[in-house]
Design an enzyme around this catalytic site. Structure first.
Site, mmCIF file in Angstrom:
data_model
loop_
_atom_site.group_PDB
_atom_site.id
_atom_site.type_symbol
_atom_site.label_atom_id
_atom_site.label_comp_id
_atom_site.label_asym_id
_atom_site.label_seq_id
_atom_site.Cartn_x
_atom_site.Cartn_y
_atom_site.Cartn_z
ATOM 1 N N ARG A 113 0.854 -1.192 0.000
ATOM 2 C CA ARG A 113 0.000 0.000 0.000
ATOM 3 C C ARG A 113 0.886 1.238 0.000
ATOM 4 O O ARG A 113 1.320 1.689 1.069
ATOM 5 C CB ARG A 113 -0.912 0.007 1.231
ATOM 6 C CG ARG A 113 -1.834 -1.199 1.331
ATOM 7 C CD ARG A 113 -2.589 -1.185 2.650
ATOM 8 N NE ARG A 113 -3.486 -2.332 2.774
ATOM 9 C CZ ARG A 113 -4.218 -2.580 3.853
ATOM 10 N NH1 ARG A 113 -4.153 -1.762 4.902
ATOM 11 N NH2 ARG A 113 -5.008 -3.644 3.895
ATOM 12 N N ARG A 117 10.131 6.638 4.095
ATOM 13 C CA ARG A 117 10.307 8.095 4.129
ATOM 14 C C ARG A 117 10.848 8.540 5.488
ATOM 15 O O ARG A 117 11.645 9.480 5.576
ATOM 16 C CB ARG A 117 8.985 8.769 3.809
ATOM 17 C CG ARG A 117 8.542 8.548 2.364
ATOM 18 C CD ARG A 117 7.080 8.895 2.164
ATOM 19 N NE ARG A 117 6.824 10.294 2.452
ATOM 20 C CZ ARG A 117 5.607 10.805 2.604
ATOM 21 N NH1 ARG A 117 4.532 10.023 2.519
ATOM 22 N NH2 ARG A 117 5.456 12.083 2.848
ATOM 23 N N ASP A 155 1.853 5.139 -0.150
ATOM 24 C CA ASP A 155 1.197 6.334 0.376
ATOM 25 C C ASP A 155 0.859 7.317 -0.738
ATOM 26 O O ASP A 155 1.264 7.148 -1.893
ATOM 27 C CB ASP A 155 2.118 7.022 1.389
ATOM 28 C CG ASP A 155 2.346 6.189 2.635
ATOM 29 O OD1 ASP A 155 1.463 5.394 2.981
ATOM 30 O OD2 ASP A 155 3.419 6.337 3.251
#
Length: 244
Positions: free
Chosen positions: A50, A197, A52
């Site tokens: 998934r 990230r 972002d």
């Protein structure tokens, strides 16, 4: 029922991530609508991960089931590409055993993050522009501490709905590319929401001298999300490889 794997890539700029969202467009929903129209039956797809909002994929894998075998998957690939927007591309569709699962059968996933150190209008969409000095050798030393099976809760977005924050990282580090950019590569059996990230943002703190190697290790060992660095922009992040 027959199960199919669909291999694709996408530019995530226009989407609120891979997963279907109640108040925003998603890659998953866009493909499901196109497949439902072409196959003339409701189609649900399940992705290998998934991503972002704003994050890209040079390789994503998803699976879907249909009532009967598809006569020509190459033709379906062609028709699907004609119907989908320009920022989603289907590479191929292949029949697989029904016990294969795009998410749970995957053994490893690889992400890449790109950084450039001077203003360049041709890189701005897919790379993060940084104007301060970074010690990439020191950042690579810190990245080696990520290797192995660890609890990475310090890099998981607060409030994420996960049963465990333990991941097994097998590769992590920066390499300089021929065009002057730096590419961060990280491979693991699974990733947490916002994890890559946050990892890059924390390594950048090391490279800027804001975080020592010892402090970085303490963040990984026992820190919280508030102890780790800020999340870097999503446009420079790519899901690049999935292994089965």
């Amino acid at each position: 029922m027959q199960r199919y794997f669909i291999y694709l890539s996408y530019d995530g700029a226009a989407y609120h991530g891979w997963q279907i969202q109640p108040n925003g467009s998603s890659v998953e929903e866009t493909i499901e609508k196109a497949l439902t129209l072409l196959l003339r039956q409701p189609v649900d797809i399940t992705g290998a991960g998934r991503t972002d909002a704003g994050v890209n994929a040079s390789m994503m894998v998803a699976h879907f089931d249909v009532d009967s075998p598809i006569a020509d998957t190459s033709q379906l690939t062609y028709r699907l590409n004609r119907l989908l927007p320009v920022d989603i591309a289907i590479q191929r569709i292949v029949a697989v055993d029904n016990d294969m699962h795009a998410r749970f059968s995957a053994r490893a996933r690889t992400y890449n993050y790109y950084i450039h150190m001077c203003k360049n209008p041709f890189l701005r969409c897919y790379s993060w522009e940084v104007h301060y000095k970074l010690d990439f050798d020191l950042m690579n030393t810190a990245a080696q501490y990520l290797l192995g099976e660890k609890d990475f809760k310090c890099f998981c977005k607060a409030g994420a709905d996960v049963k465990t924050t333990i991941c097994n990282v097998t590769e992590a580090g920066f390499t300089k590319m021929d065009d002057g950019r730096w590419k961060f590569t990280i491979t693991a059996n699974r990733f947490l929401r916002n994890m890559v990230r946050a990892v890059v943002g924390t390594l950048v703190d090391v490279g800027r001298g804001r975080l020592s190697l010892d402090a970085f290790r303490k963040v990984v060992d026992s820190g919280t999300r508030g102890d780790a660095g800020e999340s870097v922009p999503g446009n420079a992040l790519f899901l690049s490889k999935i292994e089965y």
